[in-house]
Design a protein around this motif. Structure first.
Motif, PDB file in Angstrom:
ATOM      1  N   PRO A  62      80.426 -80.314  63.498  1.00 15.62           N
ATOM      2  CA  PRO A  62      81.064 -79.002  63.363  1.00 15.62           C
ATOM      3  C   PRO A  62      80.261 -78.062  62.486  1.00 15.62           C
ATOM      4  O   PRO A  62      79.721 -78.455  61.447  1.00 15.62           O
ATOM      5  N   ALA A  63      80.188 -76.818  62.906  1.00 19.10           N
ATOM      6  CA  ALA A  63      79.485 -75.786  62.146  1.00 19.10           C
ATOM      7  C   ALA A  63      80.179 -74.458  62.383  1.00 19.10           C
ATOM      8  O   ALA A  63      80.750 -74.213  63.449  1.00 19.10           O
ATOM      9  N   ALA A  64      80.126 -73.611  61.363  1.00 14.02           N
ATOM     10  CA  ALA A  64      80.762 -72.295  61.447  1.00 14.02           C
ATOM     11  C   ALA A  64      79.995 -71.319  60.572  1.00 14.02           C
ATOM     12  O   ALA A  64      79.177 -71.715  59.736  1.00 14.02           O
ATOM     13  N   SER A 104      83.664 -66.221  61.042  1.00 18.26           N
ATOM     14  CA  SER A 104      83.357 -65.266  62.103  1.00 18.26           C
ATOM     15  C   SER A 104      83.051 -65.949  63.428  1.00 18.26           C
ATOM     16  O   SER A 104      83.329 -65.396  64.490  1.00 18.26           O
ATOM     17  N   ARG A 105      82.458 -67.136  63.362  1.00 20.91           N
ATOM     18  CA  ARG A 105      82.143 -67.879  64.579  1.00 20.91           C
ATOM     19  C   ARG A 105      82.242 -69.368  64.288  1.00 20.91           C
ATOM     20  O   ARG A 105      81.971 -69.811  63.174  1.00 20.91           O
ATOM     21  N   VAL A 106      82.600 -70.130  65.299  1.00 18.07           N
ATOM     22  CA  VAL A 106      82.638 -71.596  65.195  1.00 18.07           C
ATOM     23  C   VAL A 106      81.941 -72.172  66.414  1.00 18.07           C
ATOM     24  O   VAL A 106      81.912 -71.554  67.485  1.00 18.07           O
ATOM     25  N   ASN A 107      81.374 -73.371  66.260  1.00 22.45           N
ATOM     26  CA  ASN A 107      80.827 -74.036  67.443  1.00 22.45           C
ATOM     27  C   ASN A 107      81.923 -74.870  68.108  1.00 22.45           C
ATOM     28  O   ASN A 107      83.052 -74.960  67.606  1.00 22.45           O
ATOM     29  N   ASP A 108      81.599 -75.458  69.237  1.00 21.27           N
ATOM     30  CA  ASP A 108      82.622 -76.197  69.987  1.00 21.27           C
ATOM     31  C   ASP A 108      83.162 -77.377  69.190  1.00 21.27           C
ATOM     32  O   ASP A 108      84.366 -77.679  69.246  1.00 21.27           O
ATOM     33  N   ALA A 109      82.270 -78.059  68.450  1.00 22.61           N
ATOM     34  CA  ALA A 109      82.716 -79.216  67.677  1.00 22.61           C
ATOM     35  C   ALA A 109      83.700 -78.804  66.587  1.00 22.61           C
ATOM     36  O   ALA A 109      84.674 -79.522  66.307  1.00 22.61           O
ATOM     37  N   ALA A 110      83.472 -77.650  65.966  1.00 21.88           N
ATOM     38  CA  ALA A 110      84.400 -77.159  64.943  1.00 21.88           C
ATOM     39  C   ALA A 110      85.719 -76.714  65.574  1.00 21.88           C
ATOM     40  O   ALA A 110      86.804 -76.980  65.041  1.00 21.88           O
TER      41      ALA A 110
END
Length: 267
Positions: A72-74, A96-102
């Protein structure tokens, strides 16, 4: 999970591969090189600054890279927390943004940083990434020579007297006691990371005045943050310090013209 389980840094360059895996909140931009350093430290999750998103979304480029390994990353909105200030991200940052894992862990745009970090706590540590080149290269062999660094942390003592084109943000880290340039460079260029909260993305410039170093930022939407070659080839100056202005450098010129102005003044 509680806040004490989250490691907070002003820069991912402060991470060590020897640290225990955990969730990291750092004031660094969310570009590819910063993400590489976070992955190399084996984080379970990472939250960085979006640096205004910028050219070709370079300020959030690390998010899909972490998705490749399910980590996860954001990113934090650059106008909600000062870039280069990890504690400010924790105190006031908004995602402001998250990846799919997050997103799969419940993280969402608009979350408080602490809430997003808590949701990342049970993820597996990121696998060690493949080694990458140091991100240092000569851009122009004139006098003085121009060297590119994808991160300010890559400046070395042998860069004394050179003009450093760095792809780092132009913020003075919150915990710094000096201007954080190793060596006596003849000039320096950074990315303004969109300015952001309290115009933090340009806050290093006046501190370099104290050392007499001409310095500038390029606009975040003109060059990819984390990419010194892009800064050199495409960057448009957004701000200069007094030392650079004394060399007839000014906003609106391109990066190469900025270097030409410094060389003319040195001659």
């Amino acid at each position: 999970m509680v806040l004490t389980d989250v490691r907070v840094f002003d820069s991912v360059t402060q991470l060590s591969a020897d640290d225990e895996p955990g969730v990291v909140v750092a004031g660094s931009h969310g570009g590819a090189y910063a993400g590489y350093l976070a992955a190399r430290a084996g984080v379970r999750g990472v939250i960085l600054n979006d640096a205004g998103i910028g050219k070709e979304a370079a300020g959030v480029a690390t998010l899909p890279v972490f998705d490749e390994h399910g980590t996860p990353a954001a990113t934090v909105a650059h106008d909600s927390a000062r870039i280069g200030d990890g504690l400010d991200a924790v105190r006031s940052g908004r995602i402001s943004r998250v990846n799919d894992a997050a997103a799969a862990l419940g993280c969402a745009v608009g979350d408080a940083v602490v809430d997003a970090a808590e949701r990342m706590g049970d993820a597996e540590p990121a696998p060690s990434p493949a080694p990458r080149s140091p991100g240092r290269f000569e851009l122009d062999d004139g006098d003085p020579a121009v060297w590119g660094m994808d991160s300010l942390s890559l400046i070395r003592p042998e860069d004394d007297g050179r003009i450093a084109i760095t792809a780092s943000h132009g913020a003075r880290l919150a915990g710094e006691r000096d201007s954080y340039i190793a060596g006596d460079v003849a000039g320096a260029v950074f990315n303004d990371a969109g300015g952001g909260k309290d115009d933090a993305g340009r806050s290093r410039l006046p501190f370099l005045d104290e050392r007499g170093v001409p310095a500038a930022t390029v606009a975040h939407d003109s060059a990819r943050i984390g990419d010194a070659r892009s800064t050199w080839a495409e960057g448009v100056v957004s701000a200069v310090n007094d030392a650079a202005a004394a060399c007839d450098a000014s906003p609106g010129m391109d990066c190469r013209a900025f270097v030409a102005a410094l060389r003319e003044a040195i001659d």
